[in-house]
Design a protein around this motif. Structure first.
Motif, mmCIF file in Angstrom:
data_model
loop_
_atom_site.group_PDB
_atom_site.id
_atom_site.type_symbol
_atom_site.label_atom_id
_atom_site.label_comp_id
_atom_site.label_asym_id
_atom_site.label_seq_id
_atom_site.Cartn_x
_atom_site.Cartn_y
_atom_site.Cartn_z
ATOM 1 N N GLU A 10 -0.005 2.655 1.860
ATOM 2 C CA GLU A 10 -1.388 2.666 1.400
ATOM 3 C C GLU A 10 -2.321 2.590 2.606
ATOM 4 N N PRO A 11 -3.485 3.231 2.522
ATOM 5 C CA PRO A 11 -4.450 3.092 3.638
ATOM 6 C C PRO A 11 -4.986 1.671 3.702
ATOM 7 N N LEU A 12 -5.072 1.127 4.912
ATOM 8 C CA LEU A 12 -5.568 -0.234 5.107
ATOM 9 C C LEU A 12 -6.845 -0.231 5.932
ATOM 10 N N ALA A 13 -6.906 0.621 6.949
ATOM 11 C CA ALA A 13 -8.086 0.739 7.806
ATOM 12 C C ALA A 13 -7.975 2.080 8.536
ATOM 13 N N ASP A 14 -8.996 2.394 9.329
ATOM 14 C CA ASP A 14 -8.944 3.658 10.068
ATOM 15 C C ASP A 14 -7.754 3.703 11.013
ATOM 16 N N ASP A 15 -7.307 2.510 11.444
ATOM 17 C CA ASP A 15 -6.203 2.458 12.399
ATOM 18 C C ASP A 15 -5.016 1.656 11.830
ATOM 19 N N ALA A 16 -4.858 1.647 10.516
ATOM 20 C CA ALA A 16 -3.765 0.852 9.940
ATOM 21 C C ALA A 16 -3.309 1.412 8.594
ATOM 22 N N TRP A 17 -1.990 1.347 8.389
ATOM 23 C CA TRP A 17 -1.386 1.630 7.090
ATOM 24 C C TRP A 17 -0.742 0.346 6.574
ATOM 25 N N LEU A 19 2.402 -0.962 4.334
ATOM 26 C CA LEU A 19 3.659 -0.679 3.640
ATOM 27 C C LEU A 19 3.831 -1.751 2.573
ATOM 28 N N ARG A 20 3.789 -1.340 1.314
ATOM 29 C CA ARG A 20 3.868 -2.312 0.216
ATOM 30 C C ARG A 20 5.241 -2.216 -0.453
ATOM 31 N N PHE A 21 5.991 -3.332 -0.374
ATOM 32 C CA PHE A 21 7.331 -3.382 -0.944
ATOM 33 C C PHE A 21 7.329 -3.940 -2.365
ATOM 34 N N GLY A 22 6.246 -4.554 -2.778
ATOM 35 C CA GLY A 22 6.139 -5.141 -4.106
ATOM 36 C C GLY A 22 4.907 -6.007 -4.161
ATOM 37 N N ASP A 23 4.759 -6.759 -5.231
ATOM 38 C CA ASP A 23 3.574 -7.610 -5.360
ATOM 39 C C ASP A 23 3.920 -8.982 -5.911
ATOM 40 N N THR A 24 5.154 -9.450 -5.635
ATOM 41 C CA THR A 24 5.570 -10.773 -6.101
ATOM 42 C C THR A 24 6.133 -11.579 -4.937
ATOM 43 N N LEU A 25 6.237 -12.912 -5.134
ATOM 44 C CA LEU A 25 6.859 -13.786 -4.142
ATOM 45 C C LEU A 25 8.362 -13.738 -4.362
ATOM 46 N N ASP A 26 9.022 -12.863 -3.634
ATOM 47 C CA ASP A 26 10.439 -12.618 -3.840
ATOM 48 C C ASP A 26 11.135 -12.596 -2.482
ATOM 49 N N ALA A 56 5.123 -9.547 0.765
ATOM 50 C CA ALA A 56 5.711 -8.321 0.214
ATOM 51 C C ALA A 56 5.098 -7.064 0.803
ATOM 52 N N SER A 57 4.415 -7.191 1.914
ATOM 53 C CA SER A 57 3.793 -6.015 2.532
ATOM 54 C C SER A 57 3.773 -6.176 4.043
ATOM 55 N N LEU A 58 3.582 -5.060 4.715
ATOM 56 C CA LEU A 58 3.576 -5.054 6.178
ATOM 57 C C LEU A 58 2.407 -4.203 6.653
ATOM 58 N N GLY A 59 1.468 -4.818 7.369
ATOM 59 C CA GLY A 59 0.377 -4.079 7.968
ATOM 60 C C GLY A 59 0.832 -3.461 9.281
ATOM 61 N N VAL A 60 0.623 -2.154 9.420
ATOM 62 C CA VAL A 60 1.029 -1.431 10.629
ATOM 63 C C VAL A 60 -0.228 -0.902 11.306
#
Length: 247
Positions: A10-17, A19-26, A56-60
């Motif tokens: 998903e787009p996060l910023a002009d210089d960041a994507w 990566l969303r693996f889910g939306d729960t505490l797992d 559950a996500s990673l900002g790149v």
């Protein structure tokens, strides 16, 4: 066979994507986040500027001079490459990659109860345990730093015995001392600096988890494994006064 969680970009910023693996505490999702972070670190990507793992996500974050579409294509190729294996992210599948964070084991000494753990007795009673039983069970497990957030250096620790989960205080405290070790819901956390907070405070560590004059400034990093060790007041005082308290 374990299935790798789906990963969306998903787009996060002009210089960041993101990566969303889910939306729960797992735990499985968080493991996948740290595995992908390790793979990206080890890939030697010249445009990579920073990685920000969450539950559950990673900002790149990448070099703003790069075309975002090119970065997106590279990330997508890595995700598809992982999915073509046995369902696990590549570092978990092969043991390859710089995943030093995930193998870094840090022991955190904790003085439970008393003035440093004002919620120990009430929390134990709510759980149907004695304070000693709560301490034993809280120190028995091994935790993982799922993410750093809320305040600089504040580790959200996954791996809490589900039977020790506790709701937050009905009325948060205006000030919680730095080093306070607490339970909030299904997690354990350590206040890295004095701040307001509503988690149940069981004890306190003399270690300084955040010091902006150090490099790195945080004691714990996402992916680190953590063990809690109960200590007495004498050891607390000794550690608080020694250079070891800054480690």
């Amino acid at each position: 066979m374990t299935s790798r969680p789906a990963c969306d970009i998903e787009p996060l910023a002009d210089d960041a994507w993101l990566l969303r693996f889910g939306d729960t505490l797992d735990t499985g999702l968080n493991t996948a986040v740290h595995a992908m972070a390790a793979r990206l670190r080890s890939a030697g990507l010249p445009w990579l500027r920073d990685l920000v793992p969450a539950f559950a996500s990673l900002g790149v974050f990448f070099d703003p001079a790069m075309d975002p579409a090119v970065v997106h294509a590279r990330l997508l190729a890595m995700i598809e490459d992982d999915a073509s294996g046995d369902g696990l992210p590549l570092p978990l599948r092969t043991g390859a990659g710089d995943n030093s964070n995930a193998t870094n084991l840090v022991e955190i000494p904790v003085l439970y109860g008393g003035e440093h753990g004002p919620d120990l007795e009430s929390s134990a009673a709510e759980l149907g345990l004695t304070p000693s039983e709560l301490i034993q069970r809280h120190t028995a497990g091994e935790y993982t730093v799922a993410m750093i957030g809320f305040a600089p250096g504040f580790p959200y620790l996954s791996g809490l015995d589900p039977a020790l989960a506790l709701p937050r205080l009905a009325t948060p405290r205006a000030s919680v001392a730095a080093g306070s070790v607490a339970i909030g819901g299904a997690q354990t956390g350590i206040y890295s600096r004095e701040s307001p907070g509503g988690w149940r405070v069981l004890g306190r560590t003399p270690l300084r988890l955040f010091d902006p004059t150090r490099e790195p400034p945080t004691t714990l990093r996402p992916g680190d494994r953590v063990r809690l060790r109960a200590i007495d007041a004498d050891e607390f005082a000794r550690l608080e006064q020694t250079d070891g308290a800054r480690a």
